[in-house]
Design a protein around this motif. Sequence first.
Motif, PDB file in Angstrom:
ATOM      1  N   ALA A   1       9.486   6.392   1.736  1.00  0.00           N
ATOM      2  CA  ALA A   1       8.320   5.527   1.570  1.00  0.00           C
ATOM      3  C   ALA A   1       7.242   5.944   2.550  1.00  0.00           C
ATOM      4  O   ALA A   1       7.539   6.388   3.658  1.00  0.00           O
ATOM      5  N   GLY A   2       5.990   5.789   2.138  1.00  0.00           N
ATOM      6  CA  GLY A   2       4.879   6.070   3.052  1.00  0.00           C
ATOM      7  C   GLY A   2       3.562   6.211   2.322  1.00  0.00           C
ATOM      8  O   GLY A   2       3.420   5.798   1.160  1.00  0.00           O
ATOM      9  N   ASN A   3       2.643   6.822   3.049  1.00  0.00           N
ATOM     10  CA  ASN A   3       1.290   7.102   2.597  1.00  0.00           C
ATOM     11  C   ASN A   3       1.273   7.673   1.164  1.00  0.00           C
ATOM     12  O   ASN A   3       1.881   8.705   0.885  1.00  0.00           O
ATOM     13  N   SER A   4       0.547   7.004   0.261  1.00  0.00           N
ATOM     14  CA  SER A   4       0.623   7.390  -1.153  1.00  0.00           C
ATOM     15  C   SER A   4       0.087   8.805  -1.397  1.00  0.00           C
ATOM     16  O   SER A   4       0.556   9.501  -2.299  1.00  0.00           O
TER      17      SER A   4
ATOM     18  N   LYS B   1       0.594   1.697   9.794  1.00  0.00           N
ATOM     19  CA  LYS B   1      -0.097   1.987  11.057  1.00  0.00           C
ATOM     20  C   LYS B   1      -0.311   3.492  11.249  1.00  0.00           C
ATOM     21  O   LYS B   1      -1.321   3.911  11.809  1.00  0.00           O
ATOM     22  N   TYR B   2       0.674   4.300  10.815  1.00  0.00           N
ATOM     23  CA  TYR B   2       0.604   5.755  11.047  1.00  0.00           C
ATOM     24  C   TYR B   2       0.589   6.512   9.726  1.00  0.00           C
ATOM     25  O   TYR B   2       1.515   6.380   8.925  1.00  0.00           O
ATOM     26  N   LYS B   3      -0.427   7.356   9.524  1.00  0.00           N
ATOM     27  CA  LYS B   3      -0.479   8.060   8.228  1.00  0.00           C
ATOM     28  C   LYS B   3       0.484   9.235   8.145  1.00  0.00           C
ATOM     29  O   LYS B   3       0.763   9.737   7.061  1.00  0.00           O
ATOM     30  N   ASN B   4       1.027   9.682   9.303  1.00  0.00           N
ATOM     31  CA  ASN B   4       1.978  10.814   9.276  1.00  0.00           C
ATOM     32  C   ASN B   4       3.437  10.343   9.317  1.00  0.00           C
ATOM     33  O   ASN B   4       4.349  11.139   9.469  1.00  0.00           O
ATOM     34  N   LEU B   5       3.661   9.019   9.189  1.00  0.00           N
ATOM     35  CA  LEU B   5       5.023   8.472   9.236  1.00  0.00           C
ATOM     36  C   LEU B   5       5.559   8.234   7.824  1.00  0.00           C
ATOM     37  O   LEU B   5       4.870   7.661   6.972  1.00  0.00           O
ATOM     38  N   LEU B   6       6.801   8.684   7.591  1.00  0.00           N
ATOM     39  CA  LEU B   6       7.503   8.374   6.345  1.00  0.00           C
ATOM     40  C   LEU B   6       8.861   7.795   6.719  1.00  0.00           C
ATOM     41  O   LEU B   6       9.484   8.254   7.685  1.00  0.00           O
ATOM     42  N   VAL B   7       9.323   6.801   5.985  1.00  0.00           N
ATOM     43  CA  VAL B   7      10.643   6.217   6.250  1.00  0.00           C
ATOM     44  C   VAL B   7      11.544   6.518   5.054  1.00  0.00           C
ATOM     45  O   VAL B   7      11.180   6.267   3.907  1.00  0.00           O
ATOM     46  N   MET B   8      12.727   7.081   5.366  1.00  0.00           N
ATOM     47  CA  MET B   8      13.665   7.456   4.303  1.00  0.00           C
ATOM     48  C   MET B   8      14.872   6.513   4.337  1.00  0.00           C
ATOM     49  O   MET B   8      15.351   6.175   5.428  1.00  0.00           O
ATOM     50  N   ARG B   9      15.318   6.092   3.192  1.00  0.00           N
ATOM     51  CA  ARG B   9      16.505   5.221   3.102  1.00  0.00           C
ATOM     52  C   ARG B   9      17.409   5.670   1.960  1.00  0.00           C
ATOM     53  O   ARG B   9      17.014   6.486   1.127  1.00  0.00           O
TER      54      ARG B   9
ATOM     55  N   THR C   1      21.553  -2.714  10.971  1.00  0.00           N
ATOM     56  CA  THR C   1      20.726  -3.022  12.137  1.00  0.00           C
ATOM     57  C   THR C   1      19.515  -3.829  11.676  1.00  0.00           C
ATOM     58  O   THR C   1      19.122  -3.757  10.504  1.00  0.00           O
ATOM     59  N   ASP C   2      18.909  -4.582  12.598  1.00  0.00           N
ATOM     60  CA  ASP C   2      17.723  -5.350  12.227  1.00  0.00           C
ATOM     61  C   ASP C   2      16.448  -4.640  12.660  1.00  0.00           C
ATOM     62  O   ASP C   2      15.348  -5.148  12.458  1.00  0.00           O
ATOM     63  N   SER C   3      16.592  -3.474  13.284  1.00  0.00           N
ATOM     64  CA  SER C   3      15.424  -2.757  13.778  1.00  0.00           C
ATOM     65  C   SER C   3      15.057  -1.631  12.807  1.00  0.00           C
ATOM     66  O   SER C   3      15.943  -0.902  12.346  1.00  0.00           O
ATOM     67  N   ASN C   4      13.774  -1.513  12.473  1.00  0.00           N
ATOM     68  CA  ASN C   4      13.360  -0.443  11.559  1.00  0.00           C
ATOM     69  C   ASN C   4      11.868  -0.167  11.718  1.00  0.00           C
ATOM     70  O   ASN C   4      11.184  -0.833  12.487  1.00  0.00           O
ATOM     71  N   PHE C   5      11.371   0.819  10.977  1.00  0.00           N
ATOM     72  CA  PHE C   5       9.964   1.234  11.095  1.00  0.00           C
ATOM     73  C   PHE C   5       9.152   0.955   9.836  1.00  0.00           C
ATOM     74  O   PHE C   5       8.070   1.512   9.649  1.00  0.00           O
ATOM     75  N   ILE C   6       9.674   0.085   8.982  1.00  0.00           N
ATOM     76  CA  ILE C   6       8.981  -0.204   7.725  1.00  0.00           C
ATOM     77  C   ILE C   6       7.568  -0.769   7.984  1.00  0.00           C
ATOM     78  O   ILE C   6       6.605  -0.363   7.339  1.00  0.00           O
ATOM     79  N   GLN C   7       7.453  -1.672   8.943  1.00  0.00           N
ATOM     80  CA  GLN C   7       6.141  -2.286   9.195  1.00  0.00           C
ATOM     81  C   GLN C   7       5.148  -1.311   9.829  1.00  0.00           C
ATOM     82  O   GLN C   7       3.940  -1.530   9.791  1.00  0.00           O
ATOM     83  N   GLN C   8       5.661  -0.227  10.415  1.00  0.00           N
ATOM     84  CA  GLN C   8       4.780   0.769  11.041  1.00  0.00           C
ATOM     85  C   GLN C   8       4.178   1.721  10.001  1.00  0.00           C
ATOM     86  O   GLN C   8       3.292   2.514  10.318  1.00  0.00           O
TER      87      GLN C   8
ATOM     88  N   GLN D   1       0.821  -1.232   0.000  1.00  0.00           N
ATOM     89  CA  GLN D   1       0.000   0.000   0.000  1.00  0.00           C
ATOM     90  C   GLN D   1       0.842   1.263   0.000  1.00  0.00           C
ATOM     91  O   GLN D   1       0.351   2.339  -0.320  1.00  0.00           O
ATOM     92  N   SER D   2       2.135   1.152   0.420  1.00  0.00           N
ATOM     93  CA  SER D   2       2.960   2.361   0.516  1.00  0.00           C
ATOM     94  C   SER D   2       3.558   2.702  -0.835  1.00  0.00           C
ATOM     95  O   SER D   2       3.829   1.835  -1.653  1.00  0.00           O
ATOM     96  N   GLU D   3       3.768   3.981  -1.041  1.00  0.00           N
ATOM     97  CA  GLU D   3       4.339   4.491  -2.284  1.00  0.00           C
ATOM     98  C   GLU D   3       5.773   4.930  -1.985  1.00  0.00           C
ATOM     99  O   GLU D   3       6.092   5.225  -0.821  1.00  0.00           O
ATOM    100  N   ILE D   4       6.649   4.968  -2.993  1.00  0.00           N
ATOM    101  CA  ILE D   4       7.978   5.535  -2.742  1.00  0.00           C
ATOM    102  C   ILE D   4       8.296   6.638  -3.746  1.00  0.00           C
ATOM    103  O   ILE D   4       7.746   6.698  -4.844  1.00  0.00           O
TER     104      ILE D   4
END
Length: 360
Positions: free
Chosen positions: A231-234, A207-215, A197-204, A82-85
């Motif tokens: 990546a995030g809300n389209s 869950k949150y429409k105001n969250l974007l993850v940058m890589r 690291t193995d920890s990230n917020f991709i799966q979140q 569902q997420s767009e990049i």
Amino acid sequence: MTEQDLISSVIRPEIRALTAYKVADATGYIKLDAMENPYTWPEEIKVEWLKIVHDAEINRYPDPEARSLCRILKEYNQIPDQSEILLGNGSDEIIQLLLMALPANATVIAPEPSFVMYKQVALCLGLNYQGIPLKADTFELDLELMLATINSQQPEIIFLAYPNNPTGNLFDRNAIEQIIQQAPGLVIIDEAYAPFTDSNFIQQLTKYKNLLVMRTVSKLGLAGLRLGFIAGNSLIINQLNKARLPYNINILTQCSVEFALTHPQMFTEQTEILRQERARMFLQLSTLKDINPCPSSANFILLRTAKDQATNIFHSLKEQGILIKNLAPHKGLLSDCLRVTIGKPEENNAFIKALKIAIM
Ligand code: PMP
């Protein structure tokens, strides 16, 4: 009209007040200053890659949407369907794009110390930038202060680097989630160091429409190609896409990253060696008198030195042919700090050997 008058009339005061982002000339040094992956590719992979570059149609504009590359990046990074990049010429360009899209006088919040570009670009664009100090002993988020500032300032955007640069730590997840929930605007989790690291917020993301993850692919070993994504809300990504220049990802970057990511095993092997080297370096550094390494989840380690010794140690290392990053000029929490990138085992050994001499 003098040159100074001309500059005053055509350059905004906030830009005149800035200092340019400086990158040291590393020619001839063991280069441990910029969080690059020290490994290149085996010859047979290079030969395969050259065939692809050979056939690239450089007389044509590249695919403006880089659709094929987007597909591969989404898959490689396990971005939810569902997420767009959105792609940038390095994640630096995405920071610029995000801040360019904000309303005039918007507020940007980031913990400090953190990646300097959040502040640099915000000031360049005349935005209201607020740096919130991390806790001095642990470099952890000061959650109370963050939440209080969010309430009083109502920031349009908050940047959290996870792991953080230059401290290397992962902020408390629970604290980050509280910030996302309380933020009235966007929260950008900058996962530039995700390969380590193995920890990230991709799966979140869902869950949150105001969250974007940058890589970025820079730390993975493709820094020269300049490619980052968010990546995030389209609906949000579609708006940001309007501020992007149409051909920002050139054809050589598009085909080269696409090719590189079809060899995931190579990157996994390289980052695994770097993770092991990070653990070995940390142990060795911990045994040195007056050197205090901070636990890191990235491909670098922050070192606290004895008071006012960082610059001396930095110069001594440089004289011995090793370039790291001196953070003392940043003052504040970093005034006695150095940052060393994890290199190949032989480079790391040379660094430890030179450091022992520097602190003698
Ligand atoms: N975010 C963080 C936290 C970084 O440390 C860096 C580079 N040092 C970047 C973003 C920018 O990376 P790039 O522009 O190479 O993608």
